[in-house]
Design an enzyme around this catalytic site. Structure first.
Site, PDB file in Angstrom:
ATOM      1  CE1 TYR A  42      -3.572  -2.518   1.038  1.00  0.00           C
ATOM      2  CE2 TYR A  42      -1.946  -3.426   2.487  1.00  0.00           C
ATOM      3  CZ  TYR A  42      -3.144  -3.578   2.014  1.00  0.00           C
ATOM      4  OH  TYR A  42      -3.859  -4.664   2.142  1.00  0.00           O
ATOM      5  CD1 TRP A  46      -6.525   2.637   1.720  1.00  0.00           C
ATOM      6  CD2 TRP A  46      -4.255   3.007   0.859  1.00  0.00           C
ATOM      7  NE1 TRP A  46      -6.468   1.887   0.529  1.00  0.00           N
ATOM      8  CE2 TRP A  46      -5.002   1.968   0.054  1.00  0.00           C
ATOM      9  CE3 TRP A  46      -3.035   3.371   0.588  1.00  0.00           C
ATOM     10  CZ2 TRP A  46      -4.449   1.616  -1.012  1.00  0.00           C
ATOM     11  CZ3 TRP A  46      -2.358   2.941  -0.362  1.00  0.00           C
ATOM     12  CH2 TRP A  46      -3.044   2.000  -1.076  1.00  0.00           C
ATOM     13  CB  SER A  47      -9.343   7.616   4.139  1.00  0.00           C
ATOM     14  OG  SER A  47     -10.188   8.484   5.029  1.00  0.00           O
ATOM     15  CG  ASP A  49      -4.510   2.293   6.560  1.00  0.00           C
ATOM     16  OD1 ASP A  49      -4.084   1.498   6.686  1.00  0.00           O
ATOM     17  OD2 ASP A  49      -5.897   2.164   5.738  1.00  0.00           O
ATOM     18  CD  GLN A 125     -10.032   3.208   3.597  1.00  0.00           C
ATOM     19  OE1 GLN A 125      -9.325   4.141   4.370  1.00  0.00           O
ATOM     20  NE2 GLN A 125      -9.805   1.774   3.336  1.00  0.00           N
ATOM     21  CG  ASP A 187     -10.902  -4.270   1.617  1.00  0.00           C
ATOM     22  OD1 ASP A 187     -11.114  -3.252   2.281  1.00  0.00           O
ATOM     23  OD2 ASP A 187      -9.957  -4.106   0.708  1.00  0.00           O
ATOM     24  NE  ARG A 220      -4.449  -8.783  -1.369  1.00  0.00           N
ATOM     25  CZ  ARG A 220      -4.569  -7.484  -0.887  1.00  0.00           C
ATOM     26  NH1 ARG A 220      -4.182  -7.448   0.479  1.00  0.00           N
ATOM     27  NH2 ARG A 220      -5.210  -6.543  -1.528  1.00  0.00           N
ATOM     28  CE1 TYR A 372      -6.384  -7.527   2.947  1.00  0.00           C
ATOM     29  CE2 TYR A 372      -8.099  -6.707   2.026  1.00  0.00           C
ATOM     30  CZ  TYR A 372      -7.008  -6.510   2.312  1.00  0.00           C
ATOM     31  OH  TYR A 372      -6.374  -5.273   2.122  1.00  0.00           O
ATOM     32  CD1 TRP A 373     -10.590  -6.944   4.910  1.00  0.00           C
ATOM     33  CD2 TRP A 373     -11.076  -6.806   7.288  1.00  0.00           C
ATOM     34  NE1 TRP A 373      -9.934  -5.900   5.526  1.00  0.00           N
ATOM     35  CE2 TRP A 373     -10.207  -5.808   6.989  1.00  0.00           C
ATOM     36  CE3 TRP A 373     -11.729  -6.833   8.465  1.00  0.00           C
ATOM     37  CZ2 TRP A 373      -9.815  -4.924   7.940  1.00  0.00           C
ATOM     38  CZ3 TRP A 373     -11.285  -5.947   9.330  1.00  0.00           C
ATOM     39  CH2 TRP A 373     -10.336  -5.067   9.120  1.00  0.00           C
ATOM     40  CD  GLU A 416      -2.588  -6.127   5.365  1.00  0.00           C
ATOM     41  OE1 GLU A 416      -3.465  -5.628   4.922  1.00  0.00           O
ATOM     42  OE2 GLU A 416      -1.657  -6.882   4.671  1.00  0.00           O
TER      43      GLU A 416
END
Length: 451
Positions: A42, A46-47, A49, A125, A187, A220, A372-373, A416
């Site tokens: 990245y 990022w907002s 973040d 975000q 995401d 991912r 990821y999420w 992360e």
């Protein structure tokens, strides 16, 4: 499976070692104007973040924390939105996808108020920014006053919240909606699967996923998911990023997004009071948002908040960490606080490999420990839940979570996110918000959340 309450405490590096390591991550990821989440995966700003980074940076340099937020707000659109990415013009277009030439903000977003420079994305975000600004101010009030920090950021933050509560109240029911899975920050959560299935994906040959150059495919989102993300972003761009005319094929009311808006409204009230401006309108708005959050998104059977799909006007029957983050809201009904605590400590979110909270129900049909999420446990949501536990006086539980956060951050090289089954670090290492929030827990353990 052991519960959050009786799992043995993990071993954390010494506070001094953790502090030095976290500070080094933030120094290494500083670009001169802001902090990138990761030098590899990245490479832009990022907002949300940056909001989390500022919360941690305030313990190293309040001035730099202020500059972090100021850099982000300098890219704010005239309609009030804060874009989720601010692009570094010195980097090649291929450094990240979707890149500036995909979003075309200065052209496609001109009517919606996109700045001529810098180039940004067109989506948003979660609104953590007013909370971050207030905490940064409190870290060094004298510096803040001398630089006029609050006076400069206050009107921008008001415009940001006004945008969310006007242009993004898509259902007309008082909550802000997200129009892309990237907007709530979680995401590829299974909460979005049913809605995304209605979206015709873009041809995978039409774009190159730069994330796979630095991240393992097993961690991912899939190509099919990415194709749908690209389609939604393309359609929004075609509509000039105008929420009044765009046909939103993905529109969701997310509990974490709105909970953060509530907490930031309360922070705006504190900012306003400090600036001798009326603060009651912000407190009234926070109260109204809290009522609507409970009315529209609370699910008694699930024991937590759920996402509402505005296309079907129905709750999505998936348990995710988004439905636990509203613990940060100060004035929730006590029975809801009790049920959230029970759910947090139960089988759905108590992981064998970490004290952090999995991003998705461990017993859920779509659980994937590394993707990821869809299962991994994240440090920012753990920090928010820690703050929520403290908000409601659950100090022993908060302390146990804090211990786990610090231990996992140290042993994973500030990863992360964490595999909730094995406890292994996943994703990028030396991740900025992991380092920043580690610093915050080390340096402000006794700081009480505002109510």
């Amino acid at each position: 499976m052991k519960t959050l309450l009786n799992r043995p405490a993990p071993t954390a590096p010494s506070p001094l070692t953790l502090r030095r390591g976290a500070a080094r991550v933030l120094l290494d990821n500083w670009t001169g104007t802001s902090t990138v989440p990761s030098r590899t995966l990245y490479p832009h700003q990022w907002s949300w973040d940056s909001a989390f980074v500022a919360i941690g940076l305030r313990h190293l340099s309040a001035r730099r924390a202020q500059r972090e937020l100021e850099a982000l707000l300098s890219a704010q659109w005239a309609d009030g939105r804060i874009p989720h990415i601010v692009f570094n013009p010195e980097l090649p277009l291929g450094a990240y996808f979707p890149s500036p030439d995909f979003w075309r903000s200065s052209r496609a977003g001109r009517a919606a108020g996109a700045p001529a420079t810098p180039e940004t994305s067109g989506i948003v975000q979660p609104p953590v920014h007013a909370l971050a600004a207030w905490l940064v101010h409190r870290a060094d009030p004298e510096l803040s006053e001398r630089r006029g920090f609050l006076a400069r950021v206050h009107p921008r933050l008001v415009a940001w919240h006004d945008y969310l509560l006007s242009r993004r109240d898509l259902a007309g029911e008082g909550l802000a909606a997200v129009v892309h899975p990237w907007e709530p920050g979680m995401d590829n959560s299974p909460c979005w699967d049913r809605a995304l299935a209605r979206v015709e994906p873009a041809d995978t040959g039409a774009f190159h996923r730069a994330d796979l150059d630095h991240g393992h495919p097993a961690d991912r989102p899939t190509d099919l998911d990415y194709g749908r993300y690209v389609r939604l972003a393309t359609d929004y761009r075609t509509a000039g990023y105008d929420d009044r005319t765009a046909q939103h094929h993905f529109a969701m009311e997310d509990p974490a997004f709105n909970a953060l808006l509530i907490v930031s409204e309360l922070a705006l009230a504190d900012l306003a009071r400090h600036l001798n401006l009326p603060d009651q309108p912000h407190r009234d708005r926070a109260a109204a948002l809290t009522q609507r959050l409970v009315t529209r998104l609370w699910d008694e059977r699930a024991g937590q908040f759920l996402v509402r799909d505005l296309t079907t006007d129905s709750l999505v029957a998936e348990r995710s960490v988004s439905g636990l983050v509203p613990l940060i809201v100060p004035h929730l009904p006590q029975d809801i606080v009790d049920q959230l605590h029970t759910t947090l400590a139960g089988e759905h979110f108590t992981a064998p490999g970490t004290r952090l909270v999995p991003s998705y129900d461990l017993t859920g049909h779509a659980f994937a420990a590394t993707r990821y999420w869809r299962g991994p446990a994240w440090f920012n949501t753990a920090w928010l839940i820690h703050r929520g536990l403290r908000t409601h006086g659950l100090h022993a539980q908060a302390q146990r979570l804090r211990t786990g956060i610090l231990a996992d951050a140290g042993r994973s090289d500030f990863a992360e996110y964490i595999d909730p089954i094995t406890g292994a670090g996943r994703g990028a290492r030396q991740f900025s918000w992991t380092a920043a929030l580690t610093l915050d827990l080390l340096c402000a353990p006794d700081e009480e959340p505002d109510s």
